[in-house]
Design a protein around this motif. Structure first.
Motif, PDB file in Angstrom:
ATOM      1  N   TRP A  59      38.579  69.391  33.277  1.00 42.05           N
ATOM      2  CA  TRP A  59      37.958  70.550  32.625  1.00 42.05           C
ATOM      3  C   TRP A  59      37.032  71.223  33.632  1.00 42.05           C
ATOM      4  CZ3 TRP A  59      39.313  66.119  30.422  1.00 42.05           C
ATOM      5  CH2 TRP A  59      39.959  66.156  29.187  1.00 42.05           C
ATOM      6  N   ASN A  60      37.067  72.564  33.677  1.00 45.25           N
ATOM      7  CA  ASN A  60      36.224  73.345  34.582  1.00 45.25           C
ATOM      8  C   ASN A  60      35.442  74.358  33.759  1.00 45.25           C
ATOM      9  OD1 ASN A  60      37.743  72.698  37.359  1.00 45.25           O
ATOM     10  ND2 ASN A  60      39.303  73.156  35.822  1.00 45.25           N
ATOM     11  N   TYR A  61      34.113  74.307  33.848  1.00 46.46           N
ATOM     12  CA  TYR A  61      33.271  75.230  33.088  1.00 46.46           C
ATOM     13  C   TYR A  61      32.301  75.915  34.048  1.00 46.46           C
ATOM     14  CZ  TYR A  61      34.758  72.627  28.832  1.00 46.46           C
ATOM     15  OH  TYR A  61      35.463  72.032  27.805  1.00 46.46           O
ATOM     16  N   THR A  75      45.424  76.251  26.226  1.00 39.12           N
ATOM     17  CA  THR A  75      46.627  76.990  25.832  1.00 39.12           C
ATOM     18  C   THR A  75      46.196  78.258  25.118  1.00 39.12           C
ATOM     19  OG1 THR A  75      47.824  74.900  25.595  1.00 39.12           O
ATOM     20  CG2 THR A  75      48.773  76.824  24.513  1.00 39.12           C
ATOM     21  N   ALA A  76      46.736  79.386  25.565  1.00 37.20           N
ATOM     22  CA  ALA A  76      46.339  80.677  25.005  1.00 37.20           C
ATOM     23  C   ALA A  76      47.595  81.477  24.663  1.00 37.20           C
ATOM     24  CB  ALA A  76      45.449  81.432  25.992  1.00 37.20           C
ATOM     25  N   ALA A  77      47.385  82.722  24.241  1.00 35.02           N
ATOM     26  CA  ALA A  77      48.493  83.585  23.827  1.00 35.02           C
ATOM     27  C   ALA A  77      49.154  84.207  25.055  1.00 35.02           C
ATOM     28  CB  ALA A  77      47.982  84.657  22.873  1.00 35.02           C
ATOM     29  N   GLY A 105      39.226  78.722  45.415  1.00 37.71           N
ATOM     30  CA  GLY A 105      38.460  77.582  45.895  1.00 37.71           C
ATOM     31  C   GLY A 105      39.053  76.258  45.431  1.00 37.71           C
ATOM     32  N   ARG A 106      39.488  76.220  44.177  1.00 38.95           N
ATOM     33  CA  ARG A 106      40.100  74.993  43.647  1.00 38.95           C
ATOM     34  C   ARG A 106      41.334  74.609  44.458  1.00 38.95           C
ATOM     35  NH1 ARG A 106      42.116  74.882  37.458  1.00 38.95           N
ATOM     36  NH2 ARG A 106      42.999  76.886  38.089  1.00 38.95           N
ATOM     37  N   ALA A 107      42.200  75.595  44.727  1.00 43.30           N
ATOM     38  CA  ALA A 107      43.431  75.299  45.454  1.00 43.30           C
ATOM     39  C   ALA A 107      43.119  74.786  46.864  1.00 43.30           C
ATOM     40  CB  ALA A 107      44.312  76.548  45.520  1.00 43.30           C
ATOM     41  N   ALA A 134      46.725  68.307  34.288  1.00 45.02           N
ATOM     42  CA  ALA A 134      46.457  69.188  33.158  1.00 45.02           C
ATOM     43  C   ALA A 134      45.019  69.681  33.288  1.00 45.02           C
ATOM     44  CB  ALA A 134      46.643  68.423  31.849  1.00 45.02           C
ATOM     45  N   ALA A 135      44.730  70.888  32.773  1.00 40.36           N
ATOM     46  CA  ALA A 135      43.380  71.433  32.981  1.00 40.36           C
ATOM     47  C   ALA A 135      42.988  72.444  31.924  1.00 40.36           C
ATOM     48  CB  ALA A 135      43.261  72.084  34.361  1.00 40.36           C
ATOM     49  N   THR A 136      41.684  72.704  31.925  1.00 43.64           N
ATOM     50  CA  THR A 136      41.078  73.801  31.184  1.00 43.64           C
ATOM     51  C   THR A 136      40.108  74.481  32.124  1.00 43.64           C
ATOM     52  OG1 THR A 136      41.232  72.683  29.038  1.00 43.64           O
ATOM     53  CG2 THR A 136      39.514  74.357  29.257  1.00 43.64           C
ATOM     54  N   ARG A 181      35.626  86.462  39.056  1.00 42.75           N
ATOM     55  CA  ARG A 181      35.160  85.105  39.344  1.00 42.75           C
ATOM     56  C   ARG A 181      36.221  84.035  39.050  1.00 42.75           C
ATOM     57  NH1 ARG A 181      29.973  83.321  39.845  1.00 42.75           N
ATOM     58  NH2 ARG A 181      30.128  82.020  37.997  1.00 42.75           N
ATOM     59  N   TYR A 182      36.997  84.215  38.008  1.00 41.70           N
ATOM     60  CA  TYR A 182      38.045  83.221  37.749  1.00 41.70           C
ATOM     61  C   TYR A 182      39.017  83.138  38.929  1.00 41.70           C
ATOM     62  CZ  TYR A 182      42.196  80.942  35.906  1.00 41.70           C
ATOM     63  OH  TYR A 182      43.276  80.105  35.731  1.00 41.70           O
ATOM     64  N   LYS A 183      39.343  84.299  39.504  1.00 47.57           N
ATOM     65  CA  LYS A 183      40.305  84.297  40.621  1.00 47.57           C
ATOM     66  C   LYS A 183      39.691  83.663  41.868  1.00 47.57           C
ATOM     67  CE  LYS A 183      42.864  88.171  38.710  1.00 47.57           C
ATOM     68  NZ  LYS A 183      42.083  89.027  37.814  1.00 47.57           N
ATOM     69  N   ALA A 186      48.895  71.871  35.334  1.00 47.98           N
ATOM     70  CA  ALA A 186      50.090  71.615  34.525  1.00 47.98           C
ATOM     71  C   ALA A 186      49.757  71.910  33.075  1.00 47.98           C
ATOM     72  CB  ALA A 186      50.530  70.163  34.677  1.00 47.98           C
ATOM     73  N   ARG A 187      50.748  72.278  32.277  1.00 44.66           N
ATOM     74  CA  ARG A 187      50.502  72.624  30.867  1.00 44.66           C
ATOM     75  C   ARG A 187      50.087  71.415  30.040  1.00 44.66           C
ATOM     76  NH1 ARG A 187      49.638  77.968  30.789  1.00 44.66           N
ATOM     77  NH2 ARG A 187      51.243  79.038  31.990  1.00 44.66           N
ATOM     78  N   GLY A 188      50.519  70.246  30.456  1.00 44.96           N
ATOM     79  CA  GLY A 188      50.134  69.034  29.736  1.00 44.96           C
ATOM     80  C   GLY A 188      50.394  67.830  30.609  1.00 44.96           C
TER      81      GLY A 188
HETATM   82  C1  3EB Z   1      46.725  80.291  31.046  1.00 49.26           C
HETATM   83  O1  3EB Z   1      47.622  79.749  30.412  1.00 49.26           O
HETATM   84  C2  3EB Z   1      45.412  80.413  30.343  1.00 49.26           C
HETATM   85  O2  3EB Z   1      42.853  77.661  35.476  1.00 49.26           O
HETATM   86  O3  3EB Z   1      42.684  75.560  34.931  1.00 49.26           O
HETATM   87  C3  3EB Z   1      44.584  77.558  30.814  1.00 49.26           C
HETATM   88  C4  3EB Z   1      44.434  76.236  31.253  1.00 49.26           C
HETATM   89  C5  3EB Z   1      44.182  78.600  31.616  1.00 49.26           C
HETATM   90  C6  3EB Z   1      43.907  75.972  32.515  1.00 49.26           C
HETATM   91  C7  3EB Z   1      42.984  76.734  34.661  1.00 49.26           C
HETATM   92  C8  3EB Z   1      43.645  78.323  32.878  1.00 49.26           C
HETATM   93  C9  3EB Z   1      43.510  77.025  33.319  1.00 49.26           C
HETATM   94  O4  3EB Z   1      46.868  80.756  32.182  1.00 49.26           O
HETATM   95  C10 3EB Z   1      44.282  80.014  31.161  1.00 49.26           C
END
Ligand code: 3EB
Length: 344
Positions: A139-141, A244-246, A161-163, A178-180, A154-156, A228-230
């Protein structure tokens, strides 16, 4: 032949015991005293302050229950837990699992992007020296996630930096965790990250409804997001569900329409569960965290969740900003294989 063996100083792997995650309506100090507590994540106006490395306070305000000032996510195992600090990393480990956390001051590192490099380098170096070297879920906040335009958002910068930080070690050579990544309220100051690692590798899961994030086109930034998505947890111990978003394919859906975004998000979650081989949908074994950009919509979202989810599904609703400015809501969580006790 390339020698990819790990340092011989690495401790022997322990067997994995079941991990349990639950939400608590308060943060009793006794939680940290309990022998099997791996982590306590405190959200909101938590009264507890502790130097215990298993305790992490996060500046995301709870929105539900609507009168809750503070809530906690508690990770527990049926095994002894040791904890400590190593440089900027604080950790707790036991039963084959490891909780780790790093909090870095952005300004002290020359900005968010460099703080992300430093944090991921520290995470990778720490993990490479541990038996729990398989980083499953992060998780990243950080604050002001959508500030700045174009590639300067900033997200970009965080993604860049993460990569870079991930790229230096072997820990992420097999793929992304997996991440947030969520924006927290207030002026930006700190990058907080915490993670789950284990002595055995998990299995990455992608979402057939969504393009893998690391393949997002250039329009979303110079460095695609590294997640990864999960992640199916090792030994059949559960599923970690990324934020997970729209988003369908790579495109955000239904800007400005909260209900439609929630509907798309749950469609993505359903497909992810199927892709992970999980039957039965969400239930008492699947605690979910819902991040909502506009706290004024909390009551509406709570009603939507009540209609969409069985009542037994533990849920936290938190004020947090999705990394795409046009998206209002994001959901992450877990799916464990056996019935869980304790729900809000
Ligand atoms: C997405 O699906 C929405 O940069 O670690 C979801 C989960 C999202 C993790 C991340 C970003 C991240 O792209 C955003």
């Amino acid at each position: 032949m390339i020698d990819v063996s790990l340092p011989s100083s690495r401790p022997a792997a322990a067997a994995l015991v079941p991990l349990r995650v639950r939400y608590a309506a308060a943060v009793p100090p006794a939680l940290l005293a309990a022998p099997g507590t791996l982590a306590v994540l405190g959200f909101g106006a938590v009264a507890a302050e502790s130097e215990d490395p298993r305790w992490l306070r996060l500046p995301l305000m709870p929105l539900m229950p609507l009168d809750a000032a503070a809530v906690a996510e508690v990770w527990q195992i049926d095994a002894a837990v040791e904890h400590g600090r190593a440089g900027t990393v604080r950790y707790a480990a036991g039963g084959g699992w490891l909780f780790g956390a790093i909090e870095l001051d952005e300004a002290a590192h020359g900005g968010l992007e460099r703080a992300a490099v430093a944090a991921y380098r520290a995470l990778a170096a720490f993990s490479a020296a541990r038996a729990e070297c398989h980083v499953l879920r992060i998780w990243n906040y950080f604050g002001a996630i959508n500030r700045g335009s174009g590639d300067a958002e900033r997200y970009k910068r965080f993604c860049a930096g993460r990569a870079l930080g991930m790229g230096t070690g072997q820990v992420f050579a097999d793929g992304y965790p997996a991440a947030t990544a969520i924006g927290v309220p207030g002026a930006p100051d700190r990058l907080q990250l915490y993670w789950l690692a284990a002595t055995a590798a998990g299995t990455r899961v992608e979402n057939p409804r969504q393009l893998s994030a690391w393949r997002y086109p250039r329009a979303y930034g110079p460095t695609p997001p590294s997640f990864a998505r999960g992640m199916r947890l090792p030994g059949g111990t559960g599923l970690a569900i990324s934020g997970t978003a729209a988003i369908v394919g790579h495109a955000s859906q239904a800007a400005g329409d909260l209900d439609a975004q929630l509907t798309e998000t749950f469609a993505n979650l359903d497909v992810l569960l199927t892709a992970a081989g999980v039957d039965g949908g969400f239930d008492a074994r699947s605690p979910l965290k819902v991040y909502l950009r506009d706290p004024a919509q909390a009551g509406h979202v709570a009603d939507f969740l009540a209609a969409r989810l069985p009542p037994a599904v533990p849920r936290l609703l938190l004020a947090g900003d999705v990394c795409r400015a046009e998206l209002a809501v994001e959901i992450d969580g877990w799916r464990f294989p056996q019935a869980m006790d304790g729900a809000l």
